[in-house]
Scaffold this motif. Sequence first.
Motif, PDB file in Angstrom:
ATOM      1  N   ALA A 592       1.079  -1.363  -0.144  1.00  0.00           N
ATOM      2  CA  ALA A 592      -0.108   0.345  -0.396  1.00  0.00           C
ATOM      3  C   ALA A 592       0.460   1.307   0.102  1.00  0.00           C
ATOM      4  O   ALA A 592       1.801   1.512   1.027  1.00  0.00           O
ATOM      5  CB  ALA A 592      -0.594   0.046   0.924  1.00  0.00           C
ATOM      6  N   PRO A 593       0.681   1.957  -0.551  1.00  0.00           N
ATOM      7  CA  PRO A 593       1.795   3.200  -0.529  1.00  0.00           C
ATOM      8  C   PRO A 593       1.397   4.188   0.744  1.00  0.00           C
ATOM      9  O   PRO A 593      -0.113   4.266   1.647  1.00  0.00           O
ATOM     10  CB  PRO A 593       0.405   4.218  -1.998  1.00  0.00           C
ATOM     11  CG  PRO A 593      -0.712   4.000  -1.998  1.00  0.00           C
ATOM     12  CD  PRO A 593      -1.095   2.231  -2.034  1.00  0.00           C
ATOM     13  N   GLU A 594       2.020   5.260   0.841  1.00  0.00           N
ATOM     14  CA  GLU A 594       1.991   5.325   2.434  1.00  0.00           C
ATOM     15  C   GLU A 594       2.556   7.066   1.981  1.00  0.00           C
ATOM     16  O   GLU A 594       3.894   7.039   1.366  1.00  0.00           O
ATOM     17  CB  GLU A 594       3.222   5.417   2.847  1.00  0.00           C
ATOM     18  CG  GLU A 594       3.828   5.393   4.365  1.00  0.00           C
ATOM     19  CD  GLU A 594       5.205   7.012   4.044  1.00  0.00           C
ATOM     20  OE1 GLU A 594       5.078   7.470   3.990  1.00  0.00           O
ATOM     21  OE2 GLU A 594       5.865   5.852   3.408  1.00  0.00           O
ATOM     22  N   MET A 595       1.762   8.089   1.629  1.00  0.00           N
ATOM     23  CA  MET A 595       1.970   9.588   1.497  1.00  0.00           C
ATOM     24  C   MET A 595       1.709  10.378   1.656  1.00  0.00           C
ATOM     25  O   MET A 595       0.485  10.470   2.993  1.00  0.00           O
ATOM     26  CB  MET A 595       2.461   9.675   0.073  1.00  0.00           C
ATOM     27  CG  MET A 595       0.174   9.497  -0.563  1.00  0.00           C
ATOM     28  SD  MET A 595       0.038   9.428  -1.898  1.00  0.00           S
ATOM     29  CE  MET A 595      -0.916   9.064  -2.220  1.00  0.00           C
ATOM     30  N   ARG A 596       1.699  11.599   2.351  1.00  0.00           N
ATOM     31  CA  ARG A 596       1.220  12.865   2.748  1.00  0.00           C
ATOM     32  C   ARG A 596       0.558  13.661   1.745  1.00  0.00           C
ATOM     33  O   ARG A 596       0.847  13.418   0.533  1.00  0.00           O
ATOM     34  CB  ARG A 596       2.517  13.718   3.350  1.00  0.00           C
ATOM     35  CG  ARG A 596       3.147  13.047   4.474  1.00  0.00           C
ATOM     36  CD  ARG A 596       4.025  13.576   4.655  1.00  0.00           C
ATOM     37  NE  ARG A 596       4.507  13.261   5.496  1.00  0.00           N
ATOM     38  CZ  ARG A 596       6.275  13.145   6.000  1.00  0.00           C
ATOM     39  NH1 ARG A 596       6.633  14.748   6.140  1.00  0.00           N
ATOM     40  NH2 ARG A 596       6.692  12.639   7.146  1.00  0.00           N
ATOM     41  N   GLU A 599       2.098  15.540  -1.427  1.00  0.00           N
ATOM     42  CA  GLU A 599       2.832  14.772  -2.721  1.00  0.00           C
ATOM     43  C   GLU A 599       1.760  14.361  -3.319  1.00  0.00           C
ATOM     44  O   GLU A 599       1.992  13.428  -4.348  1.00  0.00           O
ATOM     45  CB  GLU A 599       3.588  13.512  -1.634  1.00  0.00           C
ATOM     46  CG  GLU A 599       4.562  14.097  -0.795  1.00  0.00           C
ATOM     47  CD  GLU A 599       5.439  13.001   0.408  1.00  0.00           C
ATOM     48  OE1 GLU A 599       5.802  13.745   1.140  1.00  0.00           O
ATOM     49  OE2 GLU A 599       4.864  11.848   0.841  1.00  0.00           O
TER      50      GLU A 599
END
Lengths: 795, 127
Positions: A592-596, A599
């Motif tokens: 799973a992607p992890e981002m703010r 971003e």
Amino acid sequence: MTIAVLSGFGVALTAPWLQGRLPRRAGWLLILLPLALTAWFAAQLPRVAEGTTLAESVSWIPSLGIDLAFYLDGLSLTFALLISGIGAVVLLYASAYLADDPLLGRFYLYLLVFMASMLGTVLADNLITLFVFWELTSISSYLLIGFKHSYGTSRAAALQALLVTGGGGLAMLAGLVLLGQVAGTSNLSSLAASGERVRASDLYPAILGLVLVGAFAKSAQFPFHFWLPNAMEAPTPVSAYLHSATMVKAGVYLLARLSPALGGTVEWQGLVIGVGAATMVLGAYLAWQQVDLKRILAYSTISALGILVLLLGVGGALATKAALTVLVAHSLYKGALFLVAGALDHETGTRDVTQLGGLRRAMPITGAVALLAGASMAGLPPLFGFVAKEVFYKATYEAPDLPALLTALAVLSSVLTVVAAGLVALKPFFGVRAHTPRHPHEAPLRMWLGPLFLAGLSVLLGVWPALVAEYSVKPATEAVLAGPAKVELVLWPGVNPVLALSLLTLALGAGVYVFRHALLAWARRLDVGKRLGPERGYGRALDGLLRLADWQTDLLQNGYLRFYLITIVAVTVVLVGYTALAEADLSGALRAPEMRVYEGAIAVVILAATYAVTRAHSRLAAVAALGTVGYSVALLYILFGAPDLAMTQFAVETLTVFLFVLVIYRLPRFATLTSRMERWRDAVIALSAGALMTLLVLIVTADPSRAHVASFFAENSVTLAKGRNIVNVILVDFRGLDTLGEITVLAVAAAGVFALLKLRPAQARAPEARAERARTAELQAVPTAEAGADPGSGD
Amino acid sequence: MEVVLAVIIGALYAAGLYMMMRRSLAKVVIGLSLLSYAANLLIFTVNGVMRGRPPLVPEGAVRPVEPFADPLPQALILTAIVIGFGVQAFALVLFKRAYQAAGTDDLDQIRSTELPKKSRKAGQAQG
């Protein structure tokens, strides 16, 4: 011995220079080499006759077991003597025959290279060395056949000979490599010992087939025989030397040399005897129908080569002895007859046998030589040809299998050979004096001395056959049989069935000669030559090859950039994608992607702008979208700890947009040139490539346990390079030379840009008005021709 | 975050290759730009990325504070950006000249290094 072989190459290189310095005497000087070689080889005769052999080896490619190894036994010595002896004769002859040719020096060069290569072939002890020299003879033969290179027929014949013998040579190379592996040695001299193993091997049929193809192609055996008559395009000395006395016998040499290892089996006998017999009869049958002297001789050479192959196929002491005797006899008389044909051509201006006649008074010495050599060819006593034909008949008469058939074929071909001999030796010199294009004179000394010598040898050996039996045929037979043999040759064996056959042959031959015109008309109607023409197969194969090459080139080099790209990309996607899916560990990749949030926003902007670039219909929109992508990428750099990259990217991006806007307005509007189908095809390929790249990045970044060189730079940036910005330190210090390279590339690109923008092609520079017109055309960007903007001429 | 970057890289490669497969020379040049973004980001990403920790050594220290972004890919990309710009500029100008010479920007019409017939005739007439 190594020197003996290699000296030829050395002297060859000096020949053109020598010919330039001493145009009149170069021939006399150059024959010193073959004469010296002949003397040296002759000096070895007594030792070799006693059974001694000489071996020399120079290490060449030891890791592959290839040495420049040479070996002298009875067989190689017989060949070496013929090569160097006839070489001297031919060289001297050529110096008169081609005296007016401005390229005579080059001719000497080719001829000496050939002589050295041929010596190398028969003296080589290593299979690969043998192959190298073998192919060198093919190449020098190509150069010599094509010597009169301004004639298309010469070039075609040269290419044909090269392709046929070279193609056979490749097959032979494969066969020799297999043979070396099976036998466990690549030394010819030790092959005989492992003959049992070779013949029992599963690979034996392959080895035999491949080697035989090479030998048959070289020795003009059916169905490869067609190149030899065409090779008569060569200057006559070449025909005498390469295509009669020496090179075409290389195949025979190979068969003789390999017969201890490969011979004696049913396959060997069937193939070699069959092909030899077919060639023998076919050659003789075609020979007497020709009208060109050289073609008569060429076809009868094919017939003689068939006899040699046939005899080696029969095998055993008697047949081997016969083969070697015929070999020597044929080289002597056929070499002489070719030279006679050359002299006739040189003096009368024609080689057409129907136009020649009654020349015995005008050319007495040439006539005498022709008579002697022709008598030897026809097998008249007391010449050596008679001795040879006696043992030939004896060998077929006493052959272990099918003696009656073989003898009948032998007599048939010999009868026709008698006719051919009559055509060459009698017809031009006797009978009614015919009108010839040139007024005939006796040939100069250099053109009759050698042939006379060869014809004289035919007489000497005929009267005294024990000489050649003792020193040449016996040691050679022993070498071929790899064991002792009892060899005797006599001129007069007494009255026996073989002598009766000889007399029958002469009688029939004389009969056919007298009634040849009637028979010829009948034979022409049959026209076997055309119907059995493997030459047509050669032509078709050549055309087919060219068409295949055309088709392949059109397919692979079609000139469309996008098809190149599609091919490269699609192949990469399939191969790399398959490997990635089959081999790599995908468990960590799909996560799973992890981002703010910000971003994510940048990512969305990049994706949208990228899509916009591909869909843009206006030039400005495309450039704007491209700029958006670039600036957003710069933002990513800032977010992930790379401020230097971001600054550079901002600067470069700004410049790029300017540049695009400046240039792109000189260009036509975006047009949709491809169909919807093509666009979908490209999109699918491009998207799968993109997906593959995504997958690769995911796979690579899933595994964090990789060594970093970062710590080295972190440790040493301040201590060694006194800089706090590690990226800068890497650029100007640790990898300073890379940066120098980068600057150079940039400078070259700048120079290129300047040249393309500012320098005009020569035509455009000259008249004022036209330059003006060109500038207008450029400004308007009208796709009409701007005068002379040839990209290659002026810049 | 590498996952998102991976998607971006894939999209840039796809778009770049798609544009390079067009027949119009202008689009090919734009595709070249996209490809160079993609390649730069690829180098940037494969060794892992890190938020906001540039590889700088603070005043008075001899080494940067861990963790810090890998400086080597950054150095490589810096070079690549500059060279990419050089290539881009050259390609654009070359393309402009090719268009002037050939009179078209359709790659399928530019099939040989010979000039089109019309302008060759003009050249011969004067030459």
